[in-house]
Design an enzyme around this catalytic site. Sequence first.
Site, PDB file in Angstrom:
ATOM      1  N   SER A 180     -14.156  -3.102   0.298  1.00 51.34           N
ATOM      2  CA  SER A 180     -14.849  -1.954  -0.786  1.00 51.34           C
ATOM      3  C   SER A 180     -16.577  -2.531  -0.648  1.00 51.34           C
ATOM      4  O   SER A 180     -17.370  -2.777  -1.459  1.00 51.34           O
ATOM      5  CB  SER A 180     -14.335  -2.809  -1.963  1.00 51.34           C
ATOM      6  OG  SER A 180     -14.745  -2.286  -2.824  1.00 51.34           O
ATOM      7  N   PRO A 181     -16.528  -2.399   0.673  1.00 48.94           N
ATOM      8  CA  PRO A 181     -18.500  -2.431   1.436  1.00 48.94           C
ATOM      9  C   PRO A 181     -19.249  -1.332   0.208  1.00 48.94           C
ATOM     10  O   PRO A 181     -20.131  -1.398   0.478  1.00 48.94           O
ATOM     11  CB  PRO A 181     -18.332  -1.809   2.536  1.00 48.94           C
ATOM     12  CG  PRO A 181     -17.060  -0.858   2.988  1.00 48.94           C
ATOM     13  CD  PRO A 181     -16.165  -1.843   1.534  1.00 48.94           C
TER      14      PRO A 181
ATOM     15  N   GLY B  76     -15.819   0.613  -4.041  1.00 52.71           N
ATOM     16  CA  GLY B  76     -14.593   1.440  -4.856  1.00 52.71           C
ATOM     17  C   GLY B  76     -15.600   3.174  -4.792  1.00 52.71           C
ATOM     18  O   GLY B  76     -15.386   3.912  -5.809  1.00 52.71           O
ATOM     19  N   GLY B  77     -16.855   3.512  -3.960  1.00 53.62           N
ATOM     20  CA  GLY B  77     -17.618   4.694  -3.747  1.00 53.62           C
ATOM     21  C   GLY B  77     -18.706   4.734  -4.826  1.00 53.62           C
ATOM     22  O   GLY B  77     -19.776   5.502  -4.767  1.00 53.62           O
TER      23      GLY B  77
ATOM     24  N   LEU C  79     -21.768   2.759  -4.041  1.00 56.88           N
ATOM     25  CA  LEU C  79     -22.591   2.598  -3.872  1.00 56.88           C
ATOM     26  C   LEU C  79     -22.467   3.940  -2.544  1.00 56.88           C
ATOM     27  O   LEU C  79     -23.472   3.945  -1.389  1.00 56.88           O
ATOM     28  CB  LEU C  79     -22.325   1.569  -2.512  1.00 56.88           C
ATOM     29  CG  LEU C  79     -23.099   0.495  -3.357  1.00 56.88           C
ATOM     30  CD1 LEU C  79     -22.861  -0.926  -2.752  1.00 56.88           C
ATOM     31  CD2 LEU C  79     -23.871   0.395  -4.575  1.00 56.88           C
ATOM     32  N   GLY C  80     -21.749   5.279  -2.991  1.00 58.61           N
ATOM     33  CA  GLY C  80     -21.761   6.674  -2.024  1.00 58.61           C
ATOM     34  C   GLY C  80     -22.105   7.442  -1.903  1.00 58.61           C
ATOM     35  O   GLY C  80     -21.887   8.449  -2.193  1.00 58.61           O
TER      36      GLY C  80
ATOM     37  N   TYR D  34       0.559  -0.765   0.318  1.00 63.80           N
ATOM     38  CA  TYR D  34      -0.159  -0.143  -0.257  1.00 63.80           C
ATOM     39  C   TYR D  34       1.066   1.218  -0.271  1.00 63.80           C
ATOM     40  O   TYR D  34       2.030   1.180   0.266  1.00 63.80           O
ATOM     41  CB  TYR D  34      -0.835  -0.177   1.186  1.00 63.80           C
ATOM     42  CG  TYR D  34      -1.866  -0.779   0.779  1.00 63.80           C
ATOM     43  CD1 TYR D  34      -2.381  -1.167  -0.448  1.00 63.80           C
ATOM     44  CD2 TYR D  34      -2.617  -0.985   2.368  1.00 63.80           C
ATOM     45  CE1 TYR D  34      -3.490  -2.325   0.285  1.00 63.80           C
ATOM     46  CE2 TYR D  34      -3.559  -1.761   2.092  1.00 63.80           C
ATOM     47  CZ  TYR D  34      -4.482  -2.809   1.013  1.00 63.80           C
ATOM     48  OH  TYR D  34      -5.323  -3.095   1.091  1.00 63.80           O
TER      49      TYR D  34
END
Length: 307
Positions: A199-200, A203-204, A206-207, A41
């Site tokens: 990744s709930p 990658g964004g 669902l945000g 990372y």
Amino acid sequence: MGRLCLGTLNFGVRTSKADSFRMMDEAVHRGVNLFDTANHYGWQIHKGLSEEIIGEWFATGAGRRDDVVLATKVYNPMTDWPNDSGLSARHIIASCEQSLRRLRTDWIDLFQMHHVDRAAPWDEVWQAMEVLVAQGKVRYVGSSNFAGWHLAEAQETADARHFLGIASEQCIYNLITRHAESDLIPAARAYGIGVLTWSPLHGGLLGGALRKLDEGTAVKTAQGRAMAALETHRDTIAEYEKVCGNAGLDPAEVAMRWTLSQPGIDGIVTGPRTMTHFEGSLRALELELDDDLLAELERLFPAPPTG
């Protein structure tokens, strides 16, 4: 250990060192004590950067290391050198030593295999992990991005060696990507393996992706996995954001709460870029989704077929 894990993918890249420190301070203060990172990372700047930032944070105050359940990963190439990737015994042990130096600690609580290595025999993998556990450098071994049959093969080999084997699997799982329900989650439950999801928010996506794109505030949503998936799921995402809006709820918090509510899921790994994102993750823990909303989510994002 709580059900929310602080993912550090953005540390040093999209999140400054100072903001990363503040986020870790607040996480511990709010009872979020599982920190997840990986040896590579920070690759956008240099591999190992996120581990280095965590290590610097540990060094700034006595007792901080004891407050944290620390998870990192091994597998991805750290250099172009042929022996510097995968799950060979050589690379597992060398990677652990390097992570310990970057993290400024004597032990890793959860040392995760970032991907299965089809070229590495399980006896070789477990021999290396047994050495690290016996030395006290690793407490538990985890996996990430495995299939159900990988878990079975790994655990059967570990059992024959009288070794604990895999304690947890970290997989992608969210409203958009539910394939883990068919095979992986049942296998993990059968073997007593905990399941963490990464990744709930896909990658964004669902945000609140469409709203953010319209406002010009999208960051992760405007690139990578989220943007690619948006081309396929645009109408569904538009309806999802409308359903959340009608319920007076934030789409990101709904997505995280839904994931946490699913059978066999022990926790979610979030990768907040800002303190605002992190606060939203904490609110998701307390959110209650009523039956009507859950039914709407199932209609929009149906479960994969079984059998």
